[in-house]
Design a protein around this motif. Structure first.
Motif, short mmCIF file in Angstrom:
data_model
loop_
_atom_site.label_atom_id
_atom_site.label_comp_id
_atom_site.label_asym_id
_atom_site.label_seq_id
_atom_site.Cartn_x
_atom_site.Cartn_y
_atom_site.Cartn_z
N LEU A 262 1.11 -1.16 -0.18
CA LEU A 262 0.14 0.41 -0.35
C LEU A 262 0.91 1.03 0.62
CD1 LEU A 262 -2.91 1.11 0.46
CD2 LEU A 262 -2.36 1.39 3.00
N ARG A 263 0.88 2.17 -1.01
CA ARG A 263 1.41 2.60 -1.10
C ARG A 263 1.23 4.15 -0.08
NH1 ARG A 263 4.20 4.68 -7.07
NH2 ARG A 263 4.84 5.80 -5.77
N ASP A 264 2.10 5.19 0.24
CA ASP A 264 1.78 6.53 1.18
C ASP A 264 2.77 7.17 0.83
OD1 ASP A 264 1.33 7.50 3.62
OD2 ASP A 264 2.68 6.73 4.53
N ARG A 265 2.51 8.19 1.19
CA ARG A 265 3.54 9.44 0.35
C ARG A 265 4.89 9.55 0.85
NH1 ARG A 265 1.51 13.42 3.58
NH2 ARG A 265 0.79 11.64 5.11
N PRO A 266 5.27 10.08 -0.37
CA PRO A 266 6.98 10.19 0.19
C PRO A 266 7.18 11.26 2.03
CG PRO A 266 7.05 10.49 -1.37
CD PRO A 266 5.66 10.13 -1.09
N GLY A 267 7.89 10.73 2.73
CA GLY A 267 8.88 11.77 4.01
C GLY A 267 8.76 13.46 3.04
N ARG A 268 8.68 14.39 3.48
CA ARG A 268 8.96 15.95 2.86
C ARG A 268 10.82 15.49 3.54
NH1 ARG A 268 5.05 17.37 6.54
NH2 ARG A 268 6.54 17.62 7.67
N ASP A 269 10.75 15.48 4.18
CA ASP A 269 12.09 15.09 4.65
C ASP A 269 12.42 13.69 5.41
OD1 ASP A 269 11.56 15.83 7.28
OD2 ASP A 269 12.49 18.16 5.89
N TRP A 270 14.13 13.45 6.10
CA TRP A 270 14.45 12.79 6.68
C TRP A 270 13.70 12.66 8.07
CZ3 TRP A 270 15.08 7.84 5.40
CH2 TRP A 270 15.68 7.50 4.80
N GLN A 271 13.72 13.82 9.39
CA GLN A 271 12.81 14.61 10.26
C GLN A 271 11.25 14.12 9.99
OE1 GLN A 271 13.16 17.91 11.07
NE2 GLN A 271 12.66 17.79 12.77
N GLN A 335 -9.14 -7.68 0.52
CA GLN A 335 -10.20 -6.67 1.14
C GLN A 335 -10.06 -6.29 2.11
OE1 GLN A 335 -11.12 -6.57 -1.95
NE2 GLN A 335 -12.70 -4.68 -0.75
N GLU A 336 -10.17 -7.39 3.33
CA GLU A 336 -10.16 -7.50 4.08
C GLU A 336 -9.97 -6.25 4.80
OE1 GLU A 336 -12.67 -8.45 6.78
OE2 GLU A 336 -13.71 -10.02 6.06
N LEU A 337 -8.54 -6.04 4.82
CA LEU A 337 -7.55 -5.02 5.42
C LEU A 337 -8.09 -3.19 4.59
CD1 LEU A 337 -4.40 -7.65 4.93
CD2 LEU A 337 -4.71 -6.41 7.03
N LEU A 338 -7.88 -3.77 3.49
CA LEU A 338 -8.34 -1.84 2.80
C LEU A 338 -10.33 -1.78 3.58
CD1 LEU A 338 -7.51 -3.33 -0.32
CD2 LEU A 338 -6.38 -1.57 1.22
#
Lengths: 425, 421
Positions: A262-271, A335-338
């Motif tokens: 499941l893709r998520d947005r990348p972080g802005r920076d490491w912090q 399906q259940e997870l989503l």
């Protein structure tokens, strides 16, 4: 070498940090009472760092090169690095991830001999042209071994589905045809660029005198000459948006293995990434932890068993969940997870669930400090990304319901890909 | 620092090992039972215990309460050690000195521990039918999933060829058929039988107050037992003629497992020489197998050897191309011969000795290693402590290693591979 001491009284831990003349950052965790002494020397150079800009010029390398270099650092025609460690009674190892390469040793005696050796063999390559050629067949065996592992196949299937031909979806060891393109000169160049002490961190833990340790490291670094720290700009590409088609393959397994990516947005920076990792660890406990109603329903229905697990990765380039395990009904489980994620998005989480699971994570954080190796590795990884592992504890304690719900709302449950290894007919 | 012992009222031994480098307290109950035809109904018991208790009838309620106790870790386990099953119920909790205002975490965690071990959730005086059904299904998939890990699968096949007539060749969970035959009644009877008759130890390690823990344990863990039952002495395997067995599977890297039977065990005075022997042959990257098979000839990605020192067995494992089978086994045979002739360099001996000794020193820091050492002592019947082993290793000569090597008899060469050769 001067060093600064940071105190974490609640955790009963201290950390000393200094910088050697060479630019090498040195971090020391005093661990009185431990017999074991442990050190890791790490660089933020991993499998995804295949394209960089050096002094304005682009430098592109084949897949698998960071891992290949890690193997070759142990070659020395005059002697055997492993055998010298053995003669000190120490064990040594190294590994390459997507974002870093690390060399380490563990010992109870002859600590300074080992430390000297670690700094010397990683900072001064001794491999040969013949050795590089011979290594290709050894790594080819390693790639083959992984290829037979259904766990690995299903995992790579999920990464491939999420990221297409982005480097994060490649095998860290590369492919057999990539190995042919890796030669002596290329490896030397990579070492020069990515192993400069100004980029690296040495992390040590054990029952050791801090003053003596820092003096020793300074003296070791003073003996050597290093090229100027090159200006490197990372050209890790941003992956294409969207996910590919589901993946499935037949292998000799007893029942289906699944990975739901499941893709998520990348972080802005490491912090931002580090903070997100903590929020997600709390979210995952509430969502699918062993005390969640959802986990227990799936377990009672026989959809999951002890093989079920979740991984979350967050970097400035990519971020994703991978849910994995064995199940008889991969489609239904996915399906259940989503659906449960969507339900939580609609209904929110309760303060009571948050409190219980936050207490759990606080306890687990303290428990993890029992392990010398795991603490050192976590400190090294965080430092290379500009973070402070032990400071995460206070941040963890301050997490709120809003933090978790804010993250939950940002998730898009449609950015999913199902990878399955099915039994052969 | 070594364990101190106390005997509880019902005859169970409480072993205490303070480890000041830990921030947590570990408490584990260990029940020992021979690995035989009743393995399936024995191994399922801890799996049923984790499902619920009288106060917390479901796993969810149990886990939620543990989470509230600062993530107190709770686990069960089934271990095969020699020809025994070791059933484990264990918890680990943060010492309250690291927690704000909490002063009774240990006692609250021990209440749960007691419930799990002694007061499981029941329906009509037996384990709940749905729990038995669910855990049978989980265990059956676990047995089947052996196929998913080719190295473990090859190892298991090798054991079945090595001693088909012995409990040692069994899966710790029993066979699929034996699991299928388990019922609520038989599982419950077995649980009662184990509580009353199994040799049992309780281990406490880590950071704790000695008096407080002894009180917390002894006041909670009292149950009626029949005294006197002890573990059977390990029985070595018969030496038989060498057999080569090849089995096909569609995999790109072949899995080689060789079983060597030497009958030198932890019980023998030669035990320190046995671990040196194994270290020189295949325990480390500097060892003969790694150097000769992988480094010099590039035949394998991994090769090494390990011991089951309770049974007196050594296993050599490697991942190789199907076409390299003959050459690899020949090189391995040469190394075994070199060991018998004492063709061992001073470096090989000293490096191995030093690796083993610092490895032992490092075990002082590791709770699970300390517990494993104690379990081995219980099963083998001979207590090797860290200092006694370090000292004994100092005295081992090449001659002693050679004496072990002469006992070592290659019994099975098992190879799982696709086409080629």
């Amino acid at each position: 070498m001067k060093y600064q001491v940071k105190d974490y009284p609640v955790l009963g831990e201290k950390v000393c940090i200094g910088k050697a003349g060479s630019g090498l950052t040195c971090i020391f965790l005093p661990k009185p009472g431990f017999k074991r002494k442990f050190a890791v020397l790490a660089t933020p150079y991993g499998a995804i760092n295949r394209r960089v800009q050096v002094d304005g010029e682009e430098f592109v390398t084949p897949a698998g090169i960071a891992h290949f270099l890690e193997h070759k650092m142990f070659e020395d025609p005059e002697t055997s690095i492993e055998n010298i460690f053995a003669s000190y009674g120490a064990s040594t190892n190294a590994f390459t991830t997507h974002t870093m390469t690390a060399y380490l040793f563990s010992t109870a005696e002859n600590f300074y001999d080992c430390l000297d050796l670690l700094l010397d063999f990683v900072q001064k390559p001794a491999f040969t042209e013949e050795g590089v050629i011979a290594e290709r067949s050894i790594i080819a065996q390693e790639i083959k071994m992984y290829r037979d592992q259904p766990n690995w196949a299903v995992y790579l299937g999920a990464l491939g589905g999420m990221y297409g031909d982005h480097p994060v979806a490649e095998d860290i060891a590369g492919r057999e045809e990539d190995l042919e393109q890796i030669d002596y000169q290329l490896l030397c160049k990579c070492h020069e660029l990515f192993y400069n002490p100004g980029r690296m961190a040495l992390v040590v833990a054990g029952d050791i005198d801090a003053e003596e340790l820092f003096t020793f490291i300074a003296a070791n670094q003073k003996k050597k000459q290093f090229p100027k720290l090159p200006a490197i700009k990372s050209l890790v590409p941003q992956p294409q948006p969207g996910v590919g088609a589901d993946f499935s393959v037949g292998m000799e397994v007893s029942r289906p293995l699944f990975c739901l990516g499941l893709r998520d947005r990348p972080g802005r920076d490491w912090q931002d990434c580090h903070r997100r990792e903590m929020i997600v660890s709390l979210f995952l406990e509430i969502f699918v932890g062993k005390n969640s109603p959802f986990y227990n329903r799936l377990y009672d229905e026989g959809l999951i068993d002890d093989s079920f697990g979740v991984d979350y990765a967050c970097t400035p380039w990519y971020s994703h969940f991978i849910f994995g395990g064995e199940t008889d009904a991969p489609q239904r489980l996915a399906q259940e997870l989503l659906e449960e994620i969507k339900r939580l998005q609609a209904c929110g989480i309760s303060q009571q669930q948050l409190d219980v699971n936050l207490r759990k994570l606080i306890g687990l954080f303290i428990m993890d400090l029992n392990g010398l190796e795991s603490t050192v590795m976590a400190c090294a990884a965080d430092w290379l990304q500009g973070g402070d592992y032990l400071a995460r504890f206070e941040e963890l304690r301050s997490l709120t319901k809003e933090d978790v719900e804010g993250f939950l709302q940002s998730l898009d449950a449609d950015q999913r890909i199902l990878s399955v290894v099915n039994p052969l007919e | 620092m070594d364990y101190t012992q106390q005997t509880l009222a019902n005859g169970v031994t409480l072993h205490l090992l303070p480890m000041e480098n830990y921030k947590t307290t570990f408490i584990g109950a260990f029940l020992y039972w021979p690995l035989g035809d009743d393995a399936a109904k024995t191994a399922i018991v801890p799996h049923l215990l984790q499902r619920g208790t009288v106060t917390y009838p479901t796993a969810r309620e149990l886990r939620a309460h543990l989470a509230e106790l600062y993530g107190t870790q709770f686990g069960i386990g089934v271990l095969k050690r020699g020809e025994n099953l070791v059933l484990q119920v264990r918890i680990q909790l943060v010492n309250d000195q690291y927690l704000p205002g909490n002063t009774s975490l240990l006692e609250e965690a021990m209440d749960i521990f007691r419930e799990v071990l002694l007061y499981p959730y029941t329906e009509q005086g037996q384990f709940a039918a749905s729990y038995v059904q669910g855990e049978k299904r989980n265990i059956q998939s676990r047995i089947k999933s052996l196929l998913n890990d080719k190295s473990r699968f090859a190892f298991h096949r090798c054991l079945q060829h090595l001693c088909p007539d012995r409990g040692y060749s069994n899966n710790k969970y029993g066979s699929l058929k034996q699991v299928e035959a388990v019922t609520r009644e038989t599982a419950w009877q077995q649980y009662q039988l184990l509580l009353q008759n199994a040799a049992t130890d309780i281990y406490v390690c880590g950071r704790f107050d000695q008096e407080r823990i002894a009180d917390a344990v002894s006041s909670r863990l009292q149950w009626p037992r029949n005294p006197g039952r002890e573990l059977d002495k390990p029985l070595p395997l018969e030496k038989r003629e060498h057999q080569v067995i090849r089995e096909p599977m569609d995999i790109s890297q072949g899995k080689l497992v060789m079983a060597v039977n030497g009958r030198v065990t932890q019980n023998s005075d030669l035990y320190p020489a046995l671990i040196l022997y194994n270290g020189i042959l295949g325990g480390f990257p500097h060892s003969k197998l790694f150097q000769n098979v992988r480094e010099q000839r590039g035949l394998a990605y991994y090769i090494g050897s390990s011991l089951d020192s309770i049974m007196g067995l050594q296993f050599i494992s490697a991942g190789i191309d199907a076409g390299s089978f003959k050459e690899t086994t020949e090189v391995v045979a040469d190394q075994l011969e070199d060991m018998r002739r004492g063709n061992i360099s001073q470096d090989e001996l000293e490096w191995t000795r030093s690796r083993l000794q610092t490895g032992l020193l490092q075990m002082y820091d590791d709770l699970s290693e300390q517990v494993a050492l104690a379990i081995d002592a219980r099963i083998s019947g001979r207590r090797w402590t860290i200092p006694s082993l370090i000292e004994a290793l100092d005295a081992v000569s090449i001659g002693d290693v050679q004496e072990v090597a002469k006992e070592m008899h290659l019994q099975i060469t098992y190879f799982l591979s696709g086409g080629g050769d």
